[in-house]
Design an enzyme around this catalytic site. Sequence first.
Site, PDB file in Angstrom:
ATOM      1  N   ASP A  40     -91.168 -11.992  23.380  1.00 24.07           N
ATOM      2  CA  ASP A  40     -91.049 -12.789  22.262  1.00 24.07           C
ATOM      3  C   ASP A  40     -89.741 -12.425  21.450  1.00 24.07           C
ATOM      4  O   ASP A  40     -89.113 -13.059  20.844  1.00 24.07           O
ATOM      5  CB  ASP A  40     -92.375 -12.564  21.166  1.00 24.07           C
ATOM      6  N   HIS A  91    -103.175 -13.825  21.494  1.00 26.48           N
ATOM      7  CA  HIS A  91    -101.599 -13.912  21.121  1.00 26.48           C
ATOM      8  C   HIS A  91    -100.973 -15.384  21.623  1.00 26.48           C
ATOM      9  O   HIS A  91    -100.326 -15.879  20.856  1.00 26.48           O
ATOM     10  CB  HIS A  91    -101.197 -13.038  22.066  1.00 26.48           C
ATOM     11  N   GLU A  92    -101.423 -15.776  22.635  1.00 25.45           N
ATOM     12  CA  GLU A  92    -100.797 -16.991  23.095  1.00 25.45           C
ATOM     13  C   GLU A  92    -101.405 -18.351  22.417  1.00 25.45           C
ATOM     14  O   GLU A  92    -100.669 -19.272  21.999  1.00 25.45           O
ATOM     15  CB  GLU A  92    -101.158 -17.393  24.519  1.00 25.45           C
ATOM     16  N   HIS A  97     -99.142 -18.500  18.980  1.00 21.08           N
ATOM     17  CA  HIS A  97     -97.643 -19.076  19.540  1.00 21.08           C
ATOM     18  C   HIS A  97     -97.817 -20.795  19.542  1.00 21.08           C
ATOM     19  O   HIS A  97     -97.332 -21.488  19.059  1.00 21.08           O
ATOM     20  CB  HIS A  97     -97.248 -18.755  20.974  1.00 21.08           C
TER      21      HIS A  97
HETATM   22 ZN    ZN Z   1     -95.692 -13.896  22.991  1.00 24.01          ZN
END
Ligand code: ZN
Length: 239
Positions: free
Chosen positions: A162, A58-59, A62
């Site tokens: 987010d 997930h990170e 980004h």
């Molecule tokens: Zn996030």
Amino acid sequence: MGSSFRLFRIFGIDIKLHLTFALLPLFLGVFYYKDYGLWVGLRAVVLVLLVFVCVLAHELSHSLVAKKYGIRVPEITLYPIGGVASMQRIPRASRQEFTISIVGPISNFVIALLLFFPLYVLLGKENLFSPSLESWPRTFANVFWINPLLGIFNLIPAFPMDGGRILRSLLASRMNYVNATRISVFVGHIFAILFVLLGIWTKHWMLVLIAVFIYLSASNEERMVFYEDNKNRPVPPGG
Ligand code: ZN
């Protein structure tokens, strides 16, 4: 940060583990071992490590999009309640902030989609739909369910989730950045208060703790944006 240590480096980003995250598998392992025996304890440890991989993915999503926009991302630190990609700056261009923010939750939904059929075949329908720590197949089933949960949780429109950034970027495309932040922070505070009430109502103290964290983070975001805005404002003549 002194309380985190580097695990490895990928795409030029240092992946760090906060000490509290490192202690989590140990703590949960011992907790489950004491109450349910060795195997359940071991499965708890493996599950925490697999969740760690999902949070990292997930990170990273980004970070990779941010890098595409020319933003430096020196490191990602993993905490027990999630990861933080330390970006050199948060873009004020609403389209960039929107894309960087939404790709995180999307990555979790994509992981869940990719995992569904392999896990369905490997674990069987029975196990996939009964995630627990009872057996190894049911332990792996958790990995499927955790991803949509991570995705949905992060879409809650409250800083530092987010969803808070997505909301601000949508607002900022039709009004000035400071007002967009002010409204998003207000929405974040409402959610935080609702979570506090829900946490007290259901006696989920962890939820209360997270809600307090959300409230403070939202306030912090507002303060930061106001500070930067004042700093960048031209000094009036004679002032
Ligand atoms: Zn996030």
